[in-house]
Scaffold this motif. Structure first.
Motif, mmCIF file in Angstrom:
data_model
loop_
_atom_site.group_PDB
_atom_site.id
_atom_site.type_symbol
_atom_site.label_atom_id
_atom_site.label_comp_id
_atom_site.label_asym_id
_atom_site.label_seq_id
_atom_site.Cartn_x
_atom_site.Cartn_y
_atom_site.Cartn_z
ATOM 1 N N ALA A 66 6.435 5.583 11.380
ATOM 2 C CA ALA A 66 4.978 5.406 11.386
ATOM 3 C C ALA A 66 4.450 5.333 9.951
ATOM 4 N N GLU A 67 5.025 6.126 9.073
ATOM 5 C CA GLU A 67 4.614 6.104 7.666
ATOM 6 C C GLU A 67 4.880 4.724 7.060
ATOM 7 N N GLN A 68 6.031 4.151 7.347
ATOM 8 C CA GLN A 68 6.365 2.821 6.835
ATOM 9 C C GLN A 68 5.413 1.769 7.403
ATOM 10 N N GLN A 69 5.104 1.868 8.676
ATOM 11 C CA GLN A 69 4.170 0.910 9.295
ATOM 12 C C GLN A 69 2.778 1.034 8.676
ATOM 13 N N LEU A 70 2.345 2.249 8.397
ATOM 14 C CA LEU A 70 1.040 2.446 7.771
ATOM 15 C C LEU A 70 1.016 1.840 6.361
ATOM 16 N N ARG A 71 2.133 1.893 5.678
ATOM 17 C CA ARG A 71 2.241 1.266 4.355
ATOM 18 C C ARG A 71 2.000 -0.250 4.499
ATOM 19 N N GLU A 72 2.623 -0.855 5.498
ATOM 20 C CA GLU A 72 2.455 -2.293 5.730
ATOM 21 C C GLU A 72 1.021 -2.629 6.150
ATOM 22 N N ARG A 104 1.941 9.197 -0.980
ATOM 23 C CA ARG A 104 3.119 8.327 -1.085
ATOM 24 C C ARG A 104 2.776 6.899 -0.662
ATOM 25 N N ILE A 105 2.128 6.775 0.477
ATOM 26 C CA ILE A 105 1.775 5.459 1.009
ATOM 27 C C ILE A 105 0.835 4.723 0.063
ATOM 28 N N TYR A 106 -0.266 5.372 -0.308
ATOM 29 C CA TYR A 106 -1.297 4.696 -1.089
ATOM 30 C C TYR A 106 -0.871 4.450 -2.537
ATOM 31 N N HIS A 107 -0.062 5.335 -3.107
ATOM 32 C CA HIS A 107 0.455 5.069 -4.455
ATOM 33 C C HIS A 107 1.416 3.891 -4.431
ATOM 34 N N ASP A 108 2.262 3.822 -3.402
ATOM 35 C CA ASP A 108 3.167 2.677 -3.264
ATOM 36 C C ASP A 108 2.386 1.371 -3.190
ATOM 37 N N CYS A 109 1.240 1.403 -2.540
ATOM 38 C CA CYS A 109 0.395 0.213 -2.370
ATOM 39 C C CYS A 109 -0.528 -0.025 -3.564
ATOM 40 N N GLN A 110 -0.566 0.925 -4.474
ATOM 41 C CA GLN A 110 -1.423 0.846 -5.670
ATOM 42 C C GLN A 110 -2.882 0.593 -5.305
ATOM 43 N N ILE A 111 -3.369 1.398 -4.370
ATOM 44 C CA ILE A 111 -4.775 1.297 -3.975
ATOM 45 C C ILE A 111 -5.495 2.575 -4.372
#
Length: 147
Positions: A66-72, A104-111
């Motif tokens: 779910a975390e990976q899907q939220l990243r996408e 983790r998610i939002y830093h990976d996405c740089q948002i």
């Protein structure tokens, strides 16, 4: 084996903010449905900068899938003009874990994102951020027309 959805959410649009009210925990079935719902709503929001205000109620943690899907989903929203996310975490025994996952998610996405403990502060921050981005975009448009 087919899994059933865990977690629930409500999404609504108010001007240039996509409001999400979510209650977890969340698995990939729920997050995949969320992704599809987000795709439909964000089609209407393209053009001007916009943001998301996400309120998590209770222990809203994510499975790894779910975390990976939220990243996408976050990356998809960015392509459609989302510039910032304000998060409110309410009544959670796992708020630290939730914050770490979201970070983790939002830093990976740089948002740009920020976590709040109340909706009013989150809304004020998000509106200010969007307003500044809109002013900058309009200034860039005027400069481009002059040149």
């Amino acid at each position: 084996m087919e899994y059933s959805a865990h977690g629930r959410y409500v999404i609504e649009q108010k001007k240039n903010i996509l409001l999400v009210d979510a209650q977890g925990p969340f698995n990939e079935v729920t997050v995949e449905k969320y992704h599809q719902d987000i795709k439909q709503l964000t089609e209407k929001m393209s053009g001007e900068p916009w943001g998301s205000l996400i309120t998590f109620r209770g222990n809203s943690i994510f499975t790894p899938d779910a975390e990976q899907q939220l990243r996408e989903t976050t990356q998809y929203r960015q392509k459609k003009g989302m510039i910032a996310i304000a998060v409110v975490i309410l009544n959670s025994a796992y708020a630290d874990m939730q914050q770490m996952q979201l970070q983790r998610i939002y830093h990976d996405c740089q948002i740009e994102f920020h976590v709040f403990s109340d909706s009013e502060s989150a809304t004020d921050w998000l509106n200010g951020f969007i307003e500044q981005a809109s002013l900058l975009k309009n200034k860039q448009r005027k400069t481009a027309r002059v040149n």
